[in-house]
Design a protein around this motif. Structure first.
Motif, mmCIF file in Angstrom:
data_model
loop_
_atom_site.group_PDB
_atom_site.id
_atom_site.type_symbol
_atom_site.label_atom_id
_atom_site.label_comp_id
_atom_site.label_asym_id
_atom_site.label_seq_id
_atom_site.Cartn_x
_atom_site.Cartn_y
_atom_site.Cartn_z
ATOM 1 N N GLY A 65 76.795 58.338 45.447
ATOM 2 C CA GLY A 65 76.851 59.792 45.544
ATOM 3 C C GLY A 65 75.514 60.464 45.283
ATOM 4 N N HIS A 67 73.959 61.174 42.465
ATOM 5 C CA HIS A 67 73.894 62.126 41.359
ATOM 6 C C HIS A 67 73.130 61.602 40.149
ATOM 7 C CE1 HIS A 67 76.681 65.514 42.400
ATOM 8 N NE2 HIS A 67 77.026 64.659 43.339
ATOM 9 N N ASN A 68 72.608 60.407 40.194
ATOM 10 C CA ASN A 68 72.001 59.815 39.005
ATOM 11 C C ASN A 68 70.957 60.745 38.391
ATOM 12 O OD1 ASN A 68 69.774 57.987 37.664
ATOM 13 N ND2 ASN A 68 71.672 56.820 37.641
ATOM 14 N N ARG A 104 84.230 59.993 46.796
ATOM 15 C CA ARG A 104 83.931 61.032 45.809
ATOM 16 C C ARG A 104 85.137 61.277 44.897
ATOM 17 N NH1 ARG A 104 79.692 59.617 48.826
ATOM 18 N NH2 ARG A 104 78.111 61.241 49.041
ATOM 19 N N ASN A 105 84.859 61.897 43.769
ATOM 20 C CA ASN A 105 85.950 62.260 42.855
ATOM 21 C C ASN A 105 87.062 62.994 43.580
ATOM 22 O OD1 ASN A 105 85.456 61.275 40.246
ATOM 23 N ND2 ASN A 105 83.998 62.901 39.789
ATOM 24 N N CYS A 124 83.025 66.641 38.383
ATOM 25 C CA CYS A 124 82.180 67.046 39.505
ATOM 26 C C CYS A 124 82.748 66.457 40.789
ATOM 27 C CB CYS A 124 80.749 66.568 39.287
ATOM 28 S SG CYS A 124 79.631 67.038 40.609
ATOM 29 N N VAL A 127 80.592 63.682 42.878
ATOM 30 C CA VAL A 127 80.150 62.426 42.277
ATOM 31 C C VAL A 127 80.969 61.284 42.877
ATOM 32 C CG1 VAL A 127 80.233 61.064 40.151
ATOM 33 C CG2 VAL A 127 79.248 63.354 40.121
ATOM 34 N N LEU A 132 80.047 56.483 38.893
ATOM 35 C CA LEU A 132 80.887 56.915 37.776
ATOM 36 C C LEU A 132 81.377 55.734 36.946
ATOM 37 C CD1 LEU A 132 82.419 59.364 36.441
ATOM 38 C CD2 LEU A 132 84.336 58.734 37.922
ATOM 39 N N ASN A 300 80.342 71.559 40.241
ATOM 40 C CA ASN A 300 79.132 70.830 40.598
ATOM 41 C C ASN A 300 77.979 71.266 39.699
ATOM 42 O OD1 ASN A 300 79.469 68.991 42.826
ATOM 43 N ND2 ASN A 300 80.002 70.758 44.090
#
Length: 303
Positions: A65, A67-68, A104-105, A124, A127, A132, A300
């Motif tokens: 995703g 997002h790190n 994604r979530n 979020c 993510v 995760l 987000n």
């Protein structure tokens, strides 16, 4: 040459879609430009990309995703992008959900909701489950249901040698242990996850803000609440000025936000010491379904 071997595709700097598939969510690392992105369609693509990178001595970064927070989903060599691998499948008989790393979530929740079951996941919506679970996975259900990694019962992993392994408590158990929170995702490239699900029903939620002048007393009172709170109760406490991002500076505030696996009257009793500690500027304490609560919490983080 790698692009000819993949079911997916290889993107090079300057090509259409390269920036979207290589730029991390955290804009702090936008100046890190990889030599190429392998957009993988399945585990076989991941194996081919790993072997190619080894042969060419290219450093590898993996993203699902993107997002790190620390920018580990990009680098100067090859990015293996799993974001297109988004499958989600629920097995009611086995009480499991199988997910690919790019799901994604919001996709995980959408797949689970019709079955009335859930796993502990984040708030979020964009993510991806790969990052995760390998980072532990914290959300508003974690104190009751455990971390996301606590739900993991099987994983499919491509090793640094390009070998595809199935990992569980009975097969490659040491690697399975490492994937469940021990190494931050650095033991291979996971291409499939199987999670044990839990039934969920009604919950109650709270979203309360207090005057900045009462921050000290509210923080102290809420810390005491958490010392004896049951596992059904979860919390996020924060301080800040919420409207600054819009360019309209506002008054700082202290806020508490969370979920309780129980009715709102019990939740009000749990929150009472904190509510007495300061004057509220916003107060929501309501009964919701688990899925309505999830929608309320979805948020987000800014880039």
């Amino acid at each position: 040459s790698l692009g000819k071997e993949l079911k997916g595709k290889v993107l090079l700097p300057g090509s259409k879609g390269f920036e979207a598939q290589s730029r991390p969510f955290n804009g702090r690392y936008a100046d890190v430009v990889p030599q190429g992105v392998a957009v993988c369609a399945d585990a076989g693509d991941v194996q081919r990309a790993i072997r190619f990178a080894a042969d060419e001595e290219l450093p590898v970064a993996v993203r699902s995703g993107a997002h790190n927070y620390a920018g580990y989903c990009t680098g100067p060599g090859m990015v293996i992008n799993l974001g297109s691998m988004r499958g989600v499948k629920v097995n009611d008989a086995a009480r499991t959900v199988t997910a690919q790393p790019g799901a994604r979530n919001t996709m995980i929740y959408a797949g689970l909701e019709p079955h009335g079951v859930a796993i502990s996941a984040g708030r979020c919506p964009t993510v991806a489950v790969g990052g995760l679970v390998l980072g532990g996975g914290i959300g508003f259900s974690s104190r009751k249901l455990g971390l996301t990694c606590d739900h993991l019962i099987e994983a499919e992993v491509v090793t640094a040698e390009g070998e595809l392994l199935r990992c569980s408590e009975s097969e490659n158990a040491d690697l399975f242990w490492a994937l469940r929170g021990a190494g931050g995702g650095n033991f291979g490239v996971c291409t499939r996850y199987v999670f044990e699900t839990r039934p969920v029903g009604d919950v109650s939620i709270y979203d309360v803000a207090f005057r900045w002048q009462d921050a000290e007393s509210v923080l102290a009172a809420f810390q005491k609440v958490m010392r004896t709170a049951p596992n059904e109760f979860s919390a996020r406490i924060g301080v800040g000025a919420p409207s600054q991002a819009s360019g309209k500076p506002g008054e700082p505030e202290v806020s508490i936000l969370g979920q309780y696996f129980g009715p709102s009257d019990e939740l009000r009793d749990l929150l009472a010491p904190a509510l007495r500690a300061g004057r509220t500027t916003r107060k929501l304490i309501e009964d919701r379904t688990f899925w309505q609560a999830k929608d309320y919490f979805f948020d987000n983080v800014p880039t």
